[in-house]
Design a protein around this motif. Sequence first.
Motif, PDB file in Angstrom:
ATOM      1  N   TYR A  25       4.099   8.475  -6.204  1.00 51.10           N
ATOM      2  CA  TYR A  25       2.688   8.655  -6.374  1.00 51.10           C
ATOM      3  C   TYR A  25       1.900   9.843  -5.929  1.00 51.10           C
ATOM      4  O   TYR A  25       0.842  10.309  -6.097  1.00 51.10           O
ATOM      5  CB  TYR A  25       1.994   7.192  -5.741  1.00 51.10           C
ATOM      6  N   GLU A  26       2.851  10.539  -4.848  1.00 54.84           N
ATOM      7  CA  GLU A  26       2.400  11.612  -4.326  1.00 54.84           C
ATOM      8  C   GLU A  26       2.400  12.519  -5.283  1.00 54.84           C
ATOM      9  O   GLU A  26       1.319  13.615  -5.604  1.00 54.84           O
ATOM     10  CB  GLU A  26       3.142  12.056  -2.919  1.00 54.84           C
ATOM     11  N   LEU A  27       3.344  12.809  -6.061  1.00 58.76           N
ATOM     12  CA  LEU A  27       3.500  13.832  -7.222  1.00 58.76           C
ATOM     13  C   LEU A  27       2.334  13.567  -8.386  1.00 58.76           C
ATOM     14  O   LEU A  27       1.961  14.517  -9.026  1.00 58.76           O
ATOM     15  CB  LEU A  27       4.867  13.942  -7.689  1.00 58.76           C
ATOM     16  N   LEU A  28       2.522  12.312  -8.594  1.00 59.75           N
ATOM     17  CA  LEU A  28       1.315  11.726  -9.625  1.00 59.75           C
ATOM     18  C   LEU A  28      -0.239  12.050  -9.390  1.00 59.75           C
ATOM     19  O   LEU A  28      -0.781  12.737 -10.231  1.00 59.75           O
ATOM     20  CB  LEU A  28       1.523  10.229  -9.682  1.00 59.75           C
ATOM     21  N   ALA A  29      -0.477  12.145  -8.233  1.00 59.38           N
ATOM     22  CA  ALA A  29      -1.708  12.194  -7.834  1.00 59.38           C
ATOM     23  C   ALA A  29      -2.171  13.802  -7.104  1.00 59.38           C
ATOM     24  O   ALA A  29      -3.378  14.166  -7.254  1.00 59.38           O
ATOM     25  CB  ALA A  29      -2.388  11.172  -6.778  1.00 59.38           C
ATOM     26  N   TRP A  30      -0.990  14.377  -6.806  1.00 60.02           N
ATOM     27  CA  TRP A  30      -1.310  15.653  -6.175  1.00 60.02           C
ATOM     28  C   TRP A  30      -2.132  16.710  -6.886  1.00 60.02           C
ATOM     29  O   TRP A  30      -3.365  17.140  -6.344  1.00 60.02           O
ATOM     30  CB  TRP A  30      -0.116  16.304  -5.756  1.00 60.02           C
ATOM     31  N   GLY A  31      -1.935  17.084  -8.149  1.00 60.30           N
ATOM     32  CA  GLY A  31      -2.557  18.136  -8.758  1.00 60.30           C
ATOM     33  C   GLY A  31      -4.014  17.589  -9.279  1.00 60.30           C
ATOM     34  O   GLY A  31      -5.095  18.257  -8.984  1.00 60.30           O
ATOM     35  N   GLY A  32      -4.020  16.238  -9.842  1.00 61.56           N
ATOM     36  CA  GLY A  32      -5.316  15.723 -10.190  1.00 61.56           C
ATOM     37  C   GLY A  32      -6.161  15.624  -9.024  1.00 61.56           C
ATOM     38  O   GLY A  32      -7.658  15.737  -9.272  1.00 61.56           O
ATOM     39  N   GLY A  33      -5.691  15.099  -8.016  1.00 58.46           N
ATOM     40  CA  GLY A  33      -6.713  14.939  -6.772  1.00 58.46           C
ATOM     41  C   GLY A  33      -7.234  16.330  -6.240  1.00 58.46           C
ATOM     42  O   GLY A  33      -8.160  16.198  -5.832  1.00 58.46           O
ATOM     43  N   HIS A  34      -6.361  17.428  -6.225  1.00 57.64           N
ATOM     44  CA  HIS A  34      -6.951  18.440  -5.986  1.00 57.64           C
ATOM     45  C   HIS A  34      -8.051  18.877  -6.956  1.00 57.64           C
ATOM     46  O   HIS A  34      -9.185  19.330  -6.390  1.00 57.64           O
ATOM     47  CB  HIS A  34      -6.001  19.648  -5.830  1.00 57.64           C
ATOM     48  N   PRO A  66       0.792  -1.123  -0.057  1.00 49.24           N
ATOM     49  CA  PRO A  66       0.016   0.008  -0.077  1.00 49.24           C
ATOM     50  C   PRO A  66       0.751   1.350   0.086  1.00 49.24           C
ATOM     51  O   PRO A  66       1.907   1.182   0.578  1.00 49.24           O
ATOM     52  CB  PRO A  66      -0.818  -0.260   1.213  1.00 49.24           C
ATOM     53  N   VAL A  67       0.550   2.391  -0.619  1.00 51.94           N
ATOM     54  CA  VAL A  67       1.178   3.551  -0.795  1.00 51.94           C
ATOM     55  C   VAL A  67       0.118   4.573  -0.499  1.00 51.94           C
ATOM     56  O   VAL A  67      -0.832   5.003  -1.267  1.00 51.94           O
ATOM     57  CB  VAL A  67       1.713   3.678  -2.253  1.00 51.94           C
ATOM     58  N   LEU A  68       0.271   5.186   0.695  1.00 54.14           N
ATOM     59  CA  LEU A  68      -0.593   6.073   1.258  1.00 54.14           C
ATOM     60  C   LEU A  68      -0.532   7.589   0.742  1.00 54.14           C
ATOM     61  O   LEU A  68      -0.224   8.403   1.428  1.00 54.14           O
ATOM     62  CB  LEU A  68      -0.680   6.175   2.850  1.00 54.14           C
ATOM     63  N   ALA A  69      -0.539   7.706  -0.567  1.00 47.96           N
ATOM     64  CA  ALA A  69      -0.577   8.970  -1.160  1.00 47.96           C
ATOM     65  C   ALA A  69      -1.706   9.682  -0.948  1.00 47.96           C
ATOM     66  O   ALA A  69      -3.086   9.108  -0.725  1.00 47.96           O
ATOM     67  CB  ALA A  69      -0.116   8.882  -2.741  1.00 47.96           C
ATOM     68  N   ASN A  70      -1.631  10.972  -0.922  1.00 42.31           N
ATOM     69  CA  ASN A  70      -2.849  11.930  -0.618  1.00 42.31           C
ATOM     70  C   ASN A  70      -3.719  11.917  -1.983  1.00 42.31           C
ATOM     71  O   ASN A  70      -3.153  11.499  -3.137  1.00 42.31           O
ATOM     72  CB  ASN A  70      -2.516  13.388  -0.348  1.00 42.31           C
ATOM     73  N   TYR A  71      -5.178  11.868  -1.491  1.00 45.14           N
ATOM     74  CA  TYR A  71      -6.130  12.119  -2.705  1.00 45.14           C
ATOM     75  C   TYR A  71      -6.363  10.635  -3.380  1.00 45.14           C
ATOM     76  O   TYR A  71      -7.680  10.314  -3.244  1.00 45.14           O
ATOM     77  CB  TYR A  71      -6.005  13.177  -3.598  1.00 45.14           C
ATOM     78  N   VAL A  72      -5.502  10.118  -3.888  1.00 44.75           N
ATOM     79  CA  VAL A  72      -5.671   8.936  -4.630  1.00 44.75           C
ATOM     80  C   VAL A  72      -4.632   7.719  -4.309  1.00 44.75           C
ATOM     81  O   VAL A  72      -3.630   7.679  -4.966  1.00 44.75           O
ATOM     82  CB  VAL A  72      -5.521   8.954  -6.152  1.00 44.75           C
TER      83      VAL A  72
END
Length: 471
Positions: free
Chosen positions: A215-224, A133-139
């Motif tokens: 995964y944090e960088l990957l999901a950060w913008g789209g997650g917002h 598991p990778v607990l990145a924000n948003y996704v």
Amino acid sequence: MPTVHVPAGFSPALANEPPDRVVGSRLAATGARFWFLLAVGSLVLAGLLSLTLVVGRLPFMGWLFTDPLFFKRALVVHVDLAMVVWFQAGAATFLALALGAAIPRVGKVVAGALAFAGVIGLLAGAVMPGAQPVLANYVPVIDHPVFIGGLVCWFAGTGVFFAGALAAPAACPRILPDDALVALRASALANLVALATFIAAWRTTLPGLPAIGYYELLAWGGGHVLQVANVAMMLGLWLMLLHRWSGHTVISPAAIRWLLAALVLPQGVLPLLALAGTSRPAYTETATQLMRWTIFPVVLIVLGLGLRHVGRHWAQRAAAGNWRLVGLAGSATLTVLGFILGSLIRGSSTLVPGHYHCAIGAVTLALMTAAYDFCAATSAGAPPAMRWRRVQLLCFGCGQAVFGLGFALAGAYGLGRKQYGAEQHVRSVGEYLGLGVMGLGGLVAVAGGLLFLAVMLRCIGTWRHRSPQPV
């Protein structure tokens, strides 16, 4: 010409429509049912997982659970089902109800097949041997090709559907009020901007980074941007529910377009910033600032107009529809509470999940309230167990508020986030008190969620015996 029965709250003009429009309405209801099934199915699984997460957070239960990865895997699946699948499928449900007959059939089939395959991939990836598991924000993700493939299929499917919904002409007469439809289409546009941001970030994020950083960088913008899409959907549901309560539109089409443009259009810079490089500070900081400054002004304006609308039409209200105000009041209260807790965040503590559980609880409560109208619209006769809707909405709304406040109280004493079972270190009375309040609120919210699911599953069970009503 035969008349058509129209459920309460929907446009009575459809009662005089010719049979070909009735057929189109039935097809739209059938397509909406598919997305509704995905939404409710995801919430069933997310709700069960949330109960596990609540138990894992209780300090006196930590000795039972010595493997924190168990909870982290459960958290990944819970978040993706509750914050991605549930919300996007909910938006697709009402867009399909309003526009489904105008969306090309091939597009709907492709979108549905991809989305369904995506959910299967998420569930299958969660049980793959060695999956981390990778607990990145948003996704958050489970770092395994099957799980990642499931996410890709889900976003591809919803992307196809939302693109079709934006291109489709609105039905005439309208199934939804104009202001609500504008907001739902704005949600579709924001979802597409989020998808474009994910793709741009995937192209520019360095693959050699540690999994959490990648995964944090990957999901950060789209997650917002996904949170903006959820807010736009929530506003559309507020406007729809107010219209069904009073029989009058809340905001003019021109005004709501300006408001939603102010909310969604600024997010269009994020795909460009992601293409320039996700490691640049401008990418992460701009996403944060856009969410901080573009959401609350628009929400508070719509909330103020909604309160004015209720005041104007209170004397002429239909008592039978007052249950809608319970859901609306709960959603609005959770929204404002989320704004307040968000303004207090100064570091990484449980104040952060306190804030976002209020925020996503507000969207969920709006969607739950609208789901009762959806069941009435797509069933012949009165759907079963509707007498529980006021109790269910109160239970979930109050429980979610207490849940968020408990997290906030523990965070005020410095308790760290994303820790479960034996991994969690509780040092002060305030942390114990906050977690106890959180556990109580969480259990009440889960009870409200399970009651909602019981009612929805009973309604779904009647579909095989009843044909969908034209709407």
